[in-house]
Design an enzyme around this catalytic site. Structure first.
Site, PDB file in Angstrom:
ATOM      1  N   CYS A 179       9.640  75.375 -21.408  1.00 44.67           N
ATOM      2  CA  CYS A 179       8.204  75.566 -21.644  1.00 44.67           C
ATOM      3  C   CYS A 179       8.024  76.256 -22.999  1.00 44.67           C
ATOM      4  O   CYS A 179       7.048  76.956 -23.232  1.00 44.67           O
ATOM      5  CB  CYS A 179       7.541  76.348 -20.510  1.00 44.67           C
ATOM      6  SG  CYS A 179       8.187  78.003 -20.305  1.00 44.67           S
TER       7      CYS A 179
ATOM      8  N   PRO B 218      10.688  79.538  -9.841  1.00 49.04           N
ATOM      9  CA  PRO B 218      10.280  79.768  -8.444  1.00 49.04           C
ATOM     10  C   PRO B 218      10.257  78.516  -7.568  1.00 49.04           C
ATOM     11  O   PRO B 218      10.054  78.629  -6.364  1.00 49.04           O
ATOM     12  CB  PRO B 218       8.871  80.356  -8.592  1.00 49.04           C
ATOM     13  CG  PRO B 218       8.369  79.825  -9.894  1.00 49.04           C
ATOM     14  CD  PRO B 218       9.566  79.680 -10.792  1.00 49.04           C
TER      15      PRO B 218
HETATM   16  C1  SAM Z   1      11.957  78.073 -16.603  1.00 48.90           C
HETATM   17  S1  SAM Z   1      12.517  78.876 -15.201  1.00 48.90           S
HETATM   18  C2  SAM Z   1      12.634  77.563 -14.029  1.00 48.90           C
HETATM   19  C3  SAM Z   1      11.306  77.170 -13.409  1.00 48.90           C
HETATM   20  C4  SAM Z   1      11.482  76.235 -12.238  1.00 48.90           C
HETATM   21  N1  SAM Z   1      12.226  75.050 -12.609  1.00 48.90           N
HETATM   22  C5  SAM Z   1      10.145  75.806 -11.620  1.00 48.90           C
HETATM   23  O1  SAM Z   1       9.657  74.714 -11.930  1.00 48.90           O
HETATM   24  O2  SAM Z   1       9.616  76.564 -10.834  1.00 48.90           O
HETATM   25  C6  SAM Z   1      14.198  79.161 -15.571  1.00 48.90           C
HETATM   26  C7  SAM Z   1      14.972  79.824 -14.442  1.00 48.90           C
HETATM   27  O3  SAM Z   1      16.364  79.805 -14.771  1.00 48.90           O
HETATM   28  C8  SAM Z   1      16.969  80.984 -14.282  1.00 48.90           C
HETATM   29  N2  SAM Z   1      18.236  81.149 -15.035  1.00 48.90           N
HETATM   30  C9  SAM Z   1      18.427  81.828 -16.204  1.00 48.90           C
HETATM   31  N3  SAM Z   1      19.717  81.715 -16.592  1.00 48.90           N
HETATM   32  C10 SAM Z   1      20.329  80.935 -15.664  1.00 48.90           C
HETATM   33  C11 SAM Z   1      21.670  80.471 -15.508  1.00 48.90           C
HETATM   34  N4  SAM Z   1      22.612  80.770 -16.415  1.00 48.90           N
HETATM   35  N5  SAM Z   1      21.975  79.716 -14.432  1.00 48.90           N
HETATM   36  C12 SAM Z   1      21.010  79.414 -13.517  1.00 48.90           C
HETATM   37  N6  SAM Z   1      19.731  79.833 -13.601  1.00 48.90           N
HETATM   38  C13 SAM Z   1      19.401  80.584 -14.660  1.00 48.90           C
HETATM   39  C14 SAM Z   1      15.918  82.047 -14.542  1.00 48.90           C
HETATM   40  O4  SAM Z   1      16.137  83.177 -13.735  1.00 48.90           O
HETATM   41  C15 SAM Z   1      14.621  81.285 -14.215  1.00 48.90           C
HETATM   42  O5  SAM Z   1      14.269  81.479 -12.872  1.00 48.90           O
END
Ligand code: SAM
Length: 312
Positions: free
Chosen positions: A241, A115
């Protein structure tokens, strides 16, 4: 007759328990208990802080280092009625993103951004000037990301000091689409998110070691894409995480084995934040990076992070 695999008789929750008990042994019970408690959040203020505001620096850090590295973090809730903009973020996440050392002169990519908490940290570290791409694959989460960035950075975006673009690519495409482009890349990869799973027993039933291994393949793909998108001399911060070794050091181990000609672990002793890391006991060194786990870190985390630099 072929021997049945013992794991196949266990439910998802039992497999989960078995895997993490083996990994963390006597520490597991305490780790689980601390992960089940309410998240300890720290409130991060992203715009200029008026001196009139009562402001508590993180108390679990030596004051001098808290001032040096986290002067924009506070443990207090904003007073009722005041209209300051706070974004609620686990301190461990602030620390991990800050470890990338994004600066105004860098072209920065936040590959998995929604987010958006860590994007705000990167923008702050760039002194709200320069160029950053915040990418998110999921459309719904991208909408949330845009809202968080608008609310967290509003006027700064209007002043156009910060050139911030939101993209919706699959992270694995960056390497081909933007080769040798970025100076700093944050890959906060999608992961098992055990803290979340532990609080939702029905989701825990879907856990298996295989799922973690599958995720690690996606994480590895994102890391390889990041490497191709990195300018010579650039840095990648890989973080999750997750509590799973497979998704943390395991991914980095495979990456170094296959791409070690082009990338290496940053020489941590040269990093300016090591002064802080050496002064506290809740940031644990792992084979390739660091881990902050809630049982030892006042409820913060879990987070794993590892800093990688290109070999020029
Ligand atoms: C751990 S969360 C990131 C949290 C964010 N960095 C923060 O600090 O608020 C991982 C995110 O990566 C997205 N995601 C998953 N696969 C992905 C991909 N292949 N390319 C880009 N984003 C991706 C997910 O939808 C999710 O929102």
């Amino acid at each position: 007759m072929a021997k049945r695999n013992d794991m196949s008789k266990l439910s998802g929750a039992e497999q989960f328990e078995k895997y993490y008990l083996e990994l963390y042994s006597s520490r597991w019970e305490e780790l689980k208990k601390s992960a089940l408690k309410a998240d300890r959040k720290i409130y991060r203020y992203v715009k200029d802080l008026p001196s009139s505001v009562d402001f508590d620096l993180p108390k679990f850090l030596p004051e001098i280092l808290a001032k040096k590295f986290f002067a924009d973090c506070t443990e207090i809730r904003p007073q009722e009625g005041n209209d300051l903009d706070f974004y609620y973020l686990d301190f461990a996440s602030v620390l991990a993103a800050r470890f990338l050392e994004a600066r105004t002169e860098h072209l920065v990519l936040d590959m998995c951004a929604a987010p958006g908490g860590k994007s705000l940290v990167l923008a702050s570290d760039m002194n709200f000037k320069g160029e950053i791409i915040c990418n998110e694959l999921s459309r719904g989460r991208r909408d949330r990301l845009k809202r968080v960035l608008r609310e967290g950075l509003g006027d700064l975006l209007n002043e156009q000091r910060l050139d911030l673009k939101v993209k919706g690519l699959d992270g694995v495409k960056f390497g081909i689409k933007y080769p040798k482009t970025f100076d700093r890349i944050l890959i906060d990869a999608p992961c098992s998110g055990e803290r979340h799973l532990l609080k939702r027993p029905s989701e825990l039933e879907n856990w298996s070691k295989k799922r973690s291994q599958k995720l690690s393949q996606r994480q590895y793909g994102l890391l390889c894409s990041g490497l191709l998108a990195l300018r010579p001399g650039g840095r990648i911060l890989y973080s999750t995480c997750s509590l799973s070794e497979i998704e943390n050091d395991g991914v980095v181990r495979k990456f170094l084995a296959k791409k070690g000609e082009f990338a290496r672990i940053f020489d941590y002793e040269k990093h300016q934040m090591m002064e802080l890391i050496h002064s506290v006991d809740f940031i644990e060194r792992t084979e390739f990076g660091f881990q902050i786990l809630p049982d030892k870190a006042h409820g913060m985390g879990p987070i794993y992070f590892c800093l990688i630099e290109s070999v020029v």
